[in-house]
Scaffold this active site. Structure first.
Site, PDB file in Angstrom:
ATOM      1  N   ALA A 254      16.942  93.507 -27.722  1.00  0.00           N
ATOM      2  CA  ALA A 254      16.937  93.669 -26.484  1.00  0.00           C
ATOM      3  C   ALA A 254      17.562  95.425 -26.249  1.00  0.00           C
ATOM      4  O   ALA A 254      17.324  95.752 -24.997  1.00  0.00           O
ATOM      5  CB  ALA A 254      17.902  92.541 -26.339  1.00  0.00           C
ATOM      6  N   GLU A 375      24.518  95.142 -23.231  1.00  0.00           N
ATOM      7  CA  GLU A 375      23.522  95.417 -24.720  1.00  0.00           C
ATOM      8  C   GLU A 375      24.603  96.573 -25.684  1.00  0.00           C
ATOM      9  O   GLU A 375      23.837  97.638 -26.159  1.00  0.00           O
ATOM     10  CB  GLU A 375      22.527  95.720 -24.598  1.00  0.00           C
TER      11      GLU A 375
HETATM   12  P1  TGC Z   1      29.950  96.231 -38.508  1.00  0.00           P
HETATM   13  O1  TGC Z   1      31.425  95.700 -38.990  1.00  0.00           O
HETATM   14  O2  TGC Z   1      29.469  97.824 -38.068  1.00  0.00           O
HETATM   15  O3  TGC Z   1      28.608  95.552 -38.540  1.00  0.00           O
HETATM   16  C1  TGC Z   1      28.940  93.850 -39.240  1.00  0.00           C
HETATM   17  C2  TGC Z   1      27.839  93.301 -39.597  1.00  0.00           C
HETATM   18  O4  TGC Z   1      26.317  93.898 -38.557  1.00  0.00           O
HETATM   19  C3  TGC Z   1      25.653  94.370 -39.519  1.00  0.00           C
HETATM   20  N1  TGC Z   1      25.167  94.972 -38.048  1.00  0.00           N
HETATM   21  C4  TGC Z   1      23.721  95.355 -37.587  1.00  0.00           C
HETATM   22  N2  TGC Z   1      23.061  94.337 -38.474  1.00  0.00           N
HETATM   23  C5  TGC Z   1      21.781  94.351 -37.256  1.00  0.00           C
HETATM   24  N3  TGC Z   1      21.862  95.411 -36.118  1.00  0.00           N
HETATM   25  C6  TGC Z   1      22.856  95.890 -36.069  1.00  0.00           C
HETATM   26  N4  TGC Z   1      22.589  97.017 -34.854  1.00  0.00           N
HETATM   27  C7  TGC Z   1      24.278  96.063 -36.509  1.00  0.00           C
HETATM   28  N5  TGC Z   1      25.583  96.387 -36.418  1.00  0.00           N
HETATM   29  C8  TGC Z   1      25.263  96.090 -36.872  1.00  0.00           C
HETATM   30  C9  TGC Z   1      26.182  95.018 -40.686  1.00  0.00           C
HETATM   31  O5  TGC Z   1      25.192  95.949 -41.582  1.00  0.00           O
HETATM   32  C10 TGC Z   1      26.956  94.341 -40.962  1.00  0.00           C
HETATM   33  O6  TGC Z   1      26.516  93.397 -41.944  1.00  0.00           O
HETATM   34  P2  TGC Z   1      27.223  92.192 -43.053  1.00  0.00           P
HETATM   35  O7  TGC Z   1      26.315  92.032 -44.047  1.00  0.00           O
HETATM   36  O8  TGC Z   1      28.108  93.587 -43.545  1.00  0.00           O
HETATM   37  O9  TGC Z   1      27.598  91.731 -42.137  1.00  0.00           O
HETATM   38  O10 TGC Z   1      30.607  95.039 -37.404  1.00  0.00           O
HETATM   39  P3  TGC Z   1      32.221  95.896 -36.173  1.00  0.00           P
HETATM   40  O11 TGC Z   1      32.618  94.919 -35.927  1.00  0.00           O
HETATM   41  O12 TGC Z   1      32.616  97.315 -36.463  1.00  0.00           O
HETATM   42  O13 TGC Z   1      30.249  96.201 -34.618  1.00  0.00           O
HETATM   43  C11 TGC Z   1      30.043  97.265 -34.940  1.00  0.00           C
HETATM   44  C12 TGC Z   1      29.271  97.566 -33.053  1.00  0.00           C
HETATM   45  C13 TGC Z   1      30.809  97.806 -32.384  1.00  0.00           C
HETATM   46  C14 TGC Z   1      28.500  98.519 -33.426  1.00  0.00           C
HETATM   47  C15 TGC Z   1      29.655  96.147 -32.817  1.00  0.00           C
HETATM   48  O14 TGC Z   1      29.960  95.282 -32.742  1.00  0.00           O
HETATM   49  C16 TGC Z   1      28.716  96.440 -31.788  1.00  0.00           C
HETATM   50  O15 TGC Z   1      27.418  96.975 -31.342  1.00  0.00           O
HETATM   51  N6  TGC Z   1      28.884  95.870 -29.619  1.00  0.00           N
HETATM   52  C17 TGC Z   1      28.358  95.800 -28.839  1.00  0.00           C
HETATM   53  C18 TGC Z   1      27.843  94.796 -28.566  1.00  0.00           C
HETATM   54  C19 TGC Z   1      27.166  94.225 -28.150  1.00  0.00           C
HETATM   55  O16 TGC Z   1      25.942  94.927 -27.648  1.00  0.00           O
HETATM   56  N7  TGC Z   1      27.104  93.347 -26.806  1.00  0.00           N
HETATM   57  C20 TGC Z   1      25.900  92.988 -26.206  1.00  0.00           C
HETATM   58  C21 TGC Z   1      26.033  91.304 -26.058  1.00  0.00           C
HETATM   59  S1  TGC Z   1      24.244  91.391 -25.298  1.00  0.00           S
HETATM   60  C22 TGC Z   1      24.158  91.025 -24.111  1.00  0.00           C
HETATM   61  O17 TGC Z   1      25.076  92.251 -23.653  1.00  0.00           O
HETATM   62  C23 TGC Z   1      22.831  91.374 -23.285  1.00  0.00           C
HETATM   63  S2  TGC Z   1      22.651  91.994 -21.437  1.00  0.00           S
HETATM   64  C24 TGC Z   1      21.073  91.381 -21.570  1.00  0.00           C
HETATM   65  C25 TGC Z   1      20.033  91.621 -20.253  1.00  0.00           C
HETATM   66  O18 TGC Z   1      20.508  90.737 -19.068  1.00  0.00           O
HETATM   67  O19 TGC Z   1      19.245  92.350 -20.159  1.00  0.00           O
HETATM   68  P1  FAD Z   2      34.813  96.626 -23.142  1.00  0.00           P
HETATM   69  O1  FAD Z   2      34.658  96.301 -23.949  1.00  0.00           O
HETATM   70  O2  FAD Z   2      36.538  96.073 -22.124  1.00  0.00           O
HETATM   71  O3  FAD Z   2      35.442  97.790 -23.097  1.00  0.00           O
HETATM   72  C1  FAD Z   2      35.939  98.838 -21.712  1.00  0.00           C
HETATM   73  C2  FAD Z   2      35.334 100.192 -21.915  1.00  0.00           C
HETATM   74  O4  FAD Z   2      36.027 100.575 -22.356  1.00  0.00           O
HETATM   75  C3  FAD Z   2      33.602 100.306 -22.017  1.00  0.00           C
HETATM   76  O5  FAD Z   2      33.994 101.399 -21.543  1.00  0.00           O
HETATM   77  C4  FAD Z   2      33.752 100.902 -23.001  1.00  0.00           C
HETATM   78  O6  FAD Z   2      33.007 101.725 -23.341  1.00  0.00           O
HETATM   79  C5  FAD Z   2      35.468 101.654 -23.816  1.00  0.00           C
HETATM   80  N1  FAD Z   2      35.089 101.029 -25.003  1.00  0.00           N
HETATM   81  C6  FAD Z   2      35.978 100.090 -25.864  1.00  0.00           C
HETATM   82  N2  FAD Z   2      35.980 100.362 -27.375  1.00  0.00           N
HETATM   83  C7  FAD Z   2      35.728 101.945 -27.132  1.00  0.00           C
HETATM   84  C8  FAD Z   2      35.942 102.514 -28.219  1.00  0.00           C
HETATM   85  N3  FAD Z   2      36.244 101.925 -29.621  1.00  0.00           N
HETATM   86  N4  FAD Z   2      36.124 103.946 -28.189  1.00  0.00           N
HETATM   87  C9  FAD Z   2      35.816 104.296 -26.872  1.00  0.00           C
HETATM   88  N5  FAD Z   2      35.076 103.702 -25.393  1.00  0.00           N
HETATM   89  C10 FAD Z   2      35.858 102.029 -26.136  1.00  0.00           C
HETATM   90  N6  FAD Z   2      26.727  89.514 -23.270  1.00  0.00           N
HETATM   91  C11 FAD Z   2      26.345  88.368 -23.580  1.00  0.00           C
HETATM   92  O7  FAD Z   2      26.450  88.243 -24.523  1.00  0.00           O
HETATM   93  N7  FAD Z   2      24.939  87.951 -23.506  1.00  0.00           N
HETATM   94  C12 FAD Z   2      24.394  88.174 -22.363  1.00  0.00           C
HETATM   95  O8  FAD Z   2      23.331  87.534 -21.571  1.00  0.00           O
HETATM   96  C13 FAD Z   2      24.860  89.658 -21.153  1.00  0.00           C
HETATM   97  N8  FAD Z   2      25.198  89.747 -20.075  1.00  0.00           N
HETATM   98  C14 FAD Z   2      25.535  91.006 -19.704  1.00  0.00           C
HETATM   99  C15 FAD Z   2      25.138  90.716 -17.736  1.00  0.00           C
HETATM  100  C16 FAD Z   2      25.556  91.837 -16.824  1.00  0.00           C
HETATM  101  C17 FAD Z   2      24.988  92.267 -15.627  1.00  0.00           C
HETATM  102  C18 FAD Z   2      26.446  92.754 -17.584  1.00  0.00           C
HETATM  103  C19 FAD Z   2      27.526  93.164 -16.667  1.00  0.00           C
HETATM  104  C20 FAD Z   2      27.179  92.203 -19.080  1.00  0.00           C
HETATM  105  C21 FAD Z   2      26.142  91.369 -19.625  1.00  0.00           C
HETATM  106  N9  FAD Z   2      26.805  90.741 -20.881  1.00  0.00           N
HETATM  107  C22 FAD Z   2      26.660  90.214 -21.567  1.00  0.00           C
HETATM  108  C23 FAD Z   2      28.384  90.936 -21.665  1.00  0.00           C
HETATM  109  C24 FAD Z   2      28.238  92.954 -21.998  1.00  0.00           C
HETATM  110  O9  FAD Z   2      27.127  93.057 -23.569  1.00  0.00           O
HETATM  111  C25 FAD Z   2      30.011  93.336 -21.556  1.00  0.00           C
HETATM  112  O10 FAD Z   2      30.439  93.742 -20.852  1.00  0.00           O
HETATM  113  C26 FAD Z   2      29.856  95.038 -22.907  1.00  0.00           C
HETATM  114  O11 FAD Z   2      29.483  94.239 -24.494  1.00  0.00           O
HETATM  115  C27 FAD Z   2      31.077  95.656 -22.757  1.00  0.00           C
HETATM  116  O12 FAD Z   2      32.084  94.629 -22.676  1.00  0.00           O
HETATM  117  P2  FAD Z   2      33.217  94.729 -22.034  1.00  0.00           P
HETATM  118  O13 FAD Z   2      32.915  94.172 -20.566  1.00  0.00           O
HETATM  119  O14 FAD Z   2      34.010  93.571 -22.593  1.00  0.00           O
HETATM  120  O15 FAD Z   2      34.291  95.547 -21.537  1.00  0.00           O
END
Ligand code: TGC
Ligand code: FAD
Length: 396
Positions: A254, A375
Site C-alpha cells: 500500500a 501507512e
Molecule cells: P521489527 O522488529 O522491525 O520487525 C518485525 C518483523 O517484521 C519484519 N518487517 C517487515 N517485513 C516486511 N515489510 C516491512 N516493511 C517490514 N518491517 C519490518 C521484520 O523483518 C521482522 O520480521 P521477523 O521475521 O523477524 O519477525 O518491528 P518493530 O516493532 O520494531 O516495528 C518497525 C516499524 C516501526 C517500522 C513498524 O512497526 C511500522 O512500520 N510501523 C508503522 C505502522 C503502520 O504503518 N501502520 C499502518 C496501518 S494500515 C494503514 O494505515 C492503512 S491507510 C490505508 C489507506 O486508506 O490508503
Molecule cells: P502515533 O503512533 O500515536 O504517533 C503520533 C506522533 O508521534 C506521530 O507524529 C508519529 O510520527 C510520532 N512518533 C511515533 N513514534 C515515534 C518515534 N519513535 N520517534 C519519533 N516520533 C514518533 N490503520 C489501519 O490499520 N487500517 C486502515 O485502514 C487505516 N486507515 C486510516 C485512514 C485514515 C484517514 C487515518 C488518519 C489513519 C488510518 N489508519 C489505518 C491508521 C494509521 O496507520 C495511523 O494513524 C498511523 O499509523 C499513526 O498512528 P497513530 O495515529 O496512533 O499515531
C-alpha cells in the site's frame, strides 16, 4: 567540422521532462483509461462528496468494473498487471482524490494482498475472485487506539476455544470499515505471536462504527472495528502469517501505491494553479507574469518531475524484484512531503479562492495530511531510512 542542429520539441508544462516517453504502450493505455474515468466520473462530483462526507457505493462498483481491485496480483482470476501499471493507476486515482485511491489501496494492497500472500488455498479461492469484482469489500485492521506507529503493542487478542477462535479488542481509523463485508483483523494469540483473521460482517459481537468529524479524507469511509467476544472458525485464520512481518508485508504494497498516488494530488494542484495564474489579473497583469509566482510554479514543476521519476524508478525496481521496504519508505516520505508543499504553494496562488471546495486544492491539501500519517507516519519512514543509512535502529 559540421554541426547538426536538432529540432527540439516544445516544453510541455504538464510533462516538463517528457517522462511519458519512459512508459510503454500498455502502461500508457492503463493510465489513460483510469485518467478518463477519474475526469468523467470523479472530478465533477468529488468536491460535493467531500463536503457531504460520503463516498457513493456506485463509485466503488465502477472501480471494480475497471478491474482495479487487486490488479497487480496474479492467479485466482486476477489481472497480474505490472507494479508500474498499478502505480500509475494510483497516481491517476489520487489526482481525483486520495479517498478514491485509498479504496483501491485498501482493497487490493491490504485486504486482498494479506489473503493472497498469507492465506490458505481455500481462503484465496473463496475471497480473491469476489474481491476483485467488488462483490466482497474488505478492510484491514491493524491500528488500535493505543497502538499506531508501534503495532507490536496491540491489545487485540485471539483465544482458542475448541476449534474456534474468540477475538476481543478495538481497531481504530480503519478505511472502509463500516462498508466492508470482511475485515482482515490482526490479533495477538496466546503464544504471543501476531496472526491475521478474516472476520465476516454480521458475526455476533463484531461492529464497525463510522468515525465522523474528519476534516481530511472526507470522501472515504473511516471506522472503528469493535470485537467483543467474536467467535470465528479455525479456518478464518491466515495460516502463513505468525508475526508482525505478516501485516508489515502488506503495508509495503500500500505504501508503494502512495509513492505514486501523492504525485497525482500534487499534479492536480499544480495544473489548477498554473491555469489560474494565467487568468487572474492583479495590478493590471496576470499573476503568472510576476517573478514570485513563476518561482512558485517552477518549484512545483521541479517537485512533481522529481517525484514522478522517483516513483517510476521505484516501480521499475518492484517489477525487477529489487525493491526493499527501505526504498518504499524513502519514496513515501519524499513524495508525500513534496506533494503537500506543492498543494500549499498552489493554495497561495489561488488566493481566497484557494480555500473553497469550488477548487480542488484545499481538498487535496487536507487529504494529504492523512496520507502523511497513515501507512507509517513521516517520522516512522524517516527512522526506517535513518536505520538503513546508519545501521542503528532509533525507534526505541
Ligand atoms: P521489527 O522488529 O522491525 O520487525 C518485525 C518483523 O517484521 C519484519 N518487517 C517487515 N517485513 C516486511 N515489510 C516491512 N516493511 C517490514 N518491517 C519490518 C521484520 O523483518 C521482522 O520480521 P521477523 O521475521 O523477524 O519477525 O518491528 P518493530 O516493532 O520494531 O516495528 C518497525 C516499524 C516501526 C517500522 C513498524 O512497526 C511500522 O512500520 N510501523 C508503522 C505502522 C503502520 O504503518 N501502520 C499502518 C496501518 S494500515 C494503514 O494505515 C492503512 S491507510 C490505508 C489507506 O486508506 O490508503
Ligand atoms: P502515533 O503512533 O500515536 O504517533 C503520533 C506522533 O508521534 C506521530 O507524529 C508519529 O510520527 C510520532 N512518533 C511515533 N513514534 C515515534 C518515534 N519513535 N520517534 C519519533 N516520533 C514518533 N490503520 C489501519 O490499520 N487500517 C486502515 O485502514 C487505516 N486507515 C486510516 C485512514 C485514515 C484517514 C487515518 C488518519 C489513519 C488510518 N489508519 C489505518 C491508521 C494509521 O496507520 C495511523 O494513524 C498511523 O499509523 C499513526 O498512528 P497513530 O495515529 O496512533 O499515531
Amino acid at each position: 567540422m559540421t554541426q547538426t542542429t536538432a529540432v527540439l520539441p516544445a516544453i510541455d508544462p504538464h510533462d516538463f521532462l517528457a517522462i511519458d516517453g519512459l512508459l510503454d504502450n500498455e502502461e500508457k493505455a492503463i493510465r489513460d483509461t483510469v485518467r478518463r474515468f477519474v475526469r468523467e466520473q470523479v472530478v465533477p462530483s468529488v468536491g460535493d462528496w467531500f463536503e457531504q462526507g460520503i463516498l457513493p457505493r456506485e463509485v466503488i462498483a465502477e472501480l471494480a468494473k475497471l478491474g482495479l481491485f487487486g490488479m497487480h496480483l496474479d492467479g485466482y482470476g486476477l489481472p497480474g498487471a505490472s507494479a508500474v501499471a498499478y502505480g500509475l493507476t494510483c497516481l491517476e486515482l489520487e489526482a481525483g482524490d486520495s479517498g478514491i485511491r485509498s479504496v483501491v489501496s485498501v482493497q487490493g494492497s491490504l485486504a486482498m494482498f494479506a489473503i493472497w500472500k498469507w492465506g490458505s488455498e481455500e481462503q484465496k479461492e473463496q475471497w480473491l475472485p469476489a474481491m476483485h469484482t467488488g462483490e466482497v469489500i474488505g478492510c484491514f485492521g491493524l491500528t488500535e487506539p493505543d497502538a499506531g506507529s508501534d503495532p507490536g503493542t496491540m491489545r487485540t487478542h485471539a483465544r482458542r476455544d475448541g476449534s474456534d477462535w474468540i477475538l476481543n479488542g478495538t481497531k481504530m481509523w480503519i478505511t472502509n470499515g463500516s462498508i466492508a463485508d470482511i475485515a482482515v483483523v490482526w490479533a495477538r494469540t496466546e503464544d504471543g505471536e501476531i496472526r491475521g483473521f478474516v472476520v465476516e460482517k454480521g458475526t455476533p459481537g463484531f461492529t464497525a462504527p463510522e468515525i465522523h468529524k474528519k476534516l481530511s479524507l472526507r470522501a472515504s469511509v473511516t471506522s472503528e472495528l469493535v470485537l467483543d467476544d467474536v467467535r470465528v472458525p479455525a479456518d478464518s485464520m491466515l495460516p502463513g502469517a505468525s508475526s508482525l512481518k505478516g501485516p508489515l508485508s502488506c503495508l509495503n504494497e500500500a505504501r508503494f501505491g502512495i509513492v505514486f498516488g501523492a504525485v497525482g494530488a500534487a499534479r492536480t494542484c499544480f495544473e489548477e494553479a498554473l491555469a489560474y495564474s494565467k487568468e487572474r489579473i492583479v495590478f493590471d497583469k496576470p499573476i503568472s507574469a510576476y517573478q514570485l509566482t513563476q518561482q512558485k510554479l517552477a518549484e512545483m514543476a521541479l517537485e512533481i518531475n522529481r517525484a514522478t521519476l522517483m516513483a517510476l524508478h521505484i516501480g521499475r525496481m518492484k517489477d525487477a524484484g529489487t525493491l526493499r521496504p527501505e526504498h518504499v519508505s524513502l519514496g513515501k516520505m519524499g513524495n508525500v512531503r513534496g506533494a503537500i508543499e506543492v498543494c500549499r504553494s498552489a493554495r497561495t496562488i489561488l488566493g481566497g479562492n484557494g480555500i473553497t471546495l469550488e477548487y480542488p486544492v484545499i481538498r487535496h491539501m487536507n487529504n494529504l495530511e492523512s496520507v502523511l500519517t497513515y501507512e507509517g507516519t513521516h517520522e516512522v519512514h524517516t527512522l526506517v531510512v535513518g536505520g538503513a543509512l546508519t545501521g542503528t535502529q532509533a525507534f526505541r
